[in-house]
Design a protein around this motif. Sequence first.
Motif, mmCIF file in Angstrom:
data_model
loop_
_atom_site.group_PDB
_atom_site.id
_atom_site.type_symbol
_atom_site.label_atom_id
_atom_site.label_comp_id
_atom_site.label_asym_id
_atom_site.label_seq_id
_atom_site.Cartn_x
_atom_site.Cartn_y
_atom_site.Cartn_z
ATOM 1 N N ASN A 6 0.831 -1.306 0.132
ATOM 2 C CA ASN A 6 -0.031 0.068 0.012
ATOM 3 C C ASN A 6 0.825 1.143 0.049
ATOM 4 O O ASN A 6 0.420 2.526 0.045
ATOM 5 C CB ASN A 6 -0.983 -0.050 1.102
ATOM 6 C CG ASN A 6 -1.903 -1.182 1.132
ATOM 7 O OD1 ASN A 6 -2.552 -1.532 0.136
ATOM 8 N ND2 ASN A 6 -2.099 -1.865 2.288
ATOM 9 N N ILE A 7 2.190 1.397 0.169
ATOM 10 C CA ILE A 7 2.916 2.449 0.111
ATOM 11 C C ILE A 7 3.065 2.631 -1.373
ATOM 12 O O ILE A 7 3.469 2.036 -2.120
ATOM 13 C CB ILE A 7 4.533 1.959 0.702
ATOM 14 C CG1 ILE A 7 4.339 1.693 2.066
ATOM 15 C CG2 ILE A 7 5.246 3.267 0.668
ATOM 16 C CD1 ILE A 7 5.613 1.341 2.946
ATOM 17 N N ASP A 8 2.908 4.086 -1.689
ATOM 18 C CA ASP A 8 3.085 4.885 -2.714
ATOM 19 C C ASP A 8 4.598 5.514 -2.734
ATOM 20 O O ASP A 8 4.659 6.432 -2.288
ATOM 21 C CB ASP A 8 2.028 5.718 -3.097
ATOM 22 C CG ASP A 8 2.308 6.349 -4.333
ATOM 23 O OD1 ASP A 8 2.995 6.159 -5.010
ATOM 24 O OD2 ASP A 8 1.461 7.201 -4.707
#
Length: 89
Positions: A6-8
Amino acid sequence: MSVDPNIDYASHDPEDREGMSENPAIREAQELEARMRRALATKEDPLRDDESTVERLRRLAAQDSDADDADAADAAHAEGTGQDAESQD
Protein backbone atom coordinates in the motif's frame (compact mmCIF):
# COMPACT_ATOMS: atom_id res chain seq x y z
CA MET A 1 11.95 -8.20 4.89
CA SER A 2 8.32 -7.69 3.94
CA VAL A 3 7.14 -4.95 1.63
CA ASP A 4 3.92 -3.05 2.22
CA PRO A 5 1.94 -3.11 -1.07
CA ASN A 6 0.00 0.00 0.00
CA ILE A 7 3.00 2.32 0.10
CA ASP A 8 3.17 4.78 -2.76
CA TYR A 9 6.89 5.39 -3.15
CA ALA A 10 6.27 8.12 -5.76
CA SER A 11 3.98 10.18 -3.52
CA HIS A 12 4.83 13.69 -2.41
CA ASP A 13 6.85 13.90 0.77
CA PRO A 14 7.21 17.46 2.15
CA GLU A 15 10.40 16.39 3.91
CA ASP A 16 12.10 16.00 0.53
CA ARG A 17 12.74 19.76 0.47
CA GLU A 18 12.32 19.98 -3.28
CA GLY A 19 12.97 23.34 -4.88
CA MET A 20 10.14 25.71 -5.67
CA SER A 21 8.46 25.27 -9.03
CA GLU A 22 8.92 27.72 -11.88
CA ASN A 23 5.17 27.61 -12.54
CA PRO A 24 3.54 30.46 -10.54
CA ALA A 25 0.36 28.47 -9.82
CA ILE A 26 2.32 25.50 -8.48
CA ARG A 27 4.66 27.79 -6.53
CA GLU A 28 1.66 29.46 -4.87
CA ALA A 29 0.29 26.04 -3.88
CA GLN A 30 3.71 25.03 -2.50
CA GLU A 31 3.91 28.22 -0.42
CA LEU A 32 0.39 27.68 0.90
CA GLU A 33 1.24 24.09 1.80
CA ALA A 34 4.35 25.24 3.65
CA ARG A 35 2.39 27.86 5.61
CA MET A 36 -0.34 25.36 6.50
CA ARG A 37 2.15 22.69 7.60
CA ARG A 38 3.91 25.26 9.78
CA ALA A 39 0.60 26.31 11.37
CA LEU A 40 -0.58 22.80 12.21
CA ALA A 41 -0.29 21.84 15.84
CA THR A 42 2.21 19.12 16.61
CA LYS A 43 3.39 17.43 19.75
CA GLU A 44 6.57 19.52 19.68
CA ASP A 45 4.71 22.77 18.87
CA PRO A 46 1.15 22.63 20.26
CA LEU A 47 -1.37 25.43 19.86
CA ARG A 48 -1.40 28.03 22.58
CA ASP A 49 -4.33 28.11 24.98
CA ASP A 50 -7.51 29.30 23.21
CA GLU A 51 -5.67 29.61 19.88
CA SER A 52 -7.11 28.29 16.64
CA THR A 53 -5.17 27.32 13.54
CA VAL A 54 -6.42 30.50 11.82
CA GLU A 55 -5.14 32.62 14.71
CA ARG A 56 -1.84 30.77 14.57
CA LEU A 57 -1.56 31.47 10.82
CA ARG A 58 -2.08 35.18 11.51
CA ARG A 59 0.47 35.16 14.34
CA LEU A 60 3.06 33.37 12.20
CA ALA A 61 2.43 35.76 9.30
CA ALA A 62 2.96 38.71 11.64
CA GLN A 63 6.18 37.15 12.96
CA ASP A 64 7.40 36.58 9.41
CA SER A 65 6.64 40.16 8.39
CA ASP A 66 8.42 41.44 11.51
CA ALA A 67 11.45 39.31 10.64
CA ASP A 68 11.37 40.55 7.04
CA ASP A 69 11.17 44.15 8.26
CA ALA A 70 14.13 43.55 10.58
CA ASP A 71 16.13 41.98 7.73
CA ALA A 72 15.32 44.94 5.47
CA ALA A 73 16.36 47.38 8.21
CA ASP A 74 19.63 45.49 8.75
CA ALA A 75 20.33 45.53 5.01
CA ALA A 76 19.56 49.26 4.79
CA HIS A 77 21.81 49.95 7.78
CA ALA A 78 24.61 47.85 6.31
CA GLU A 79 24.25 49.62 2.98
CA GLY A 80 24.43 52.99 4.72
CA THR A 81 27.55 52.04 6.69
CA GLY A 82 29.18 50.12 3.86
CA GLN A 83 29.15 46.88 5.84
CA ASP A 84 27.95 43.47 4.85
CA ALA A 85 24.61 42.64 6.54
CA GLU A 86 25.96 39.22 7.51
CA SER A 87 29.16 40.58 9.02
CA GLN A 88 27.19 42.49 11.67
CA ASP A 89 26.28 39.33 13.57
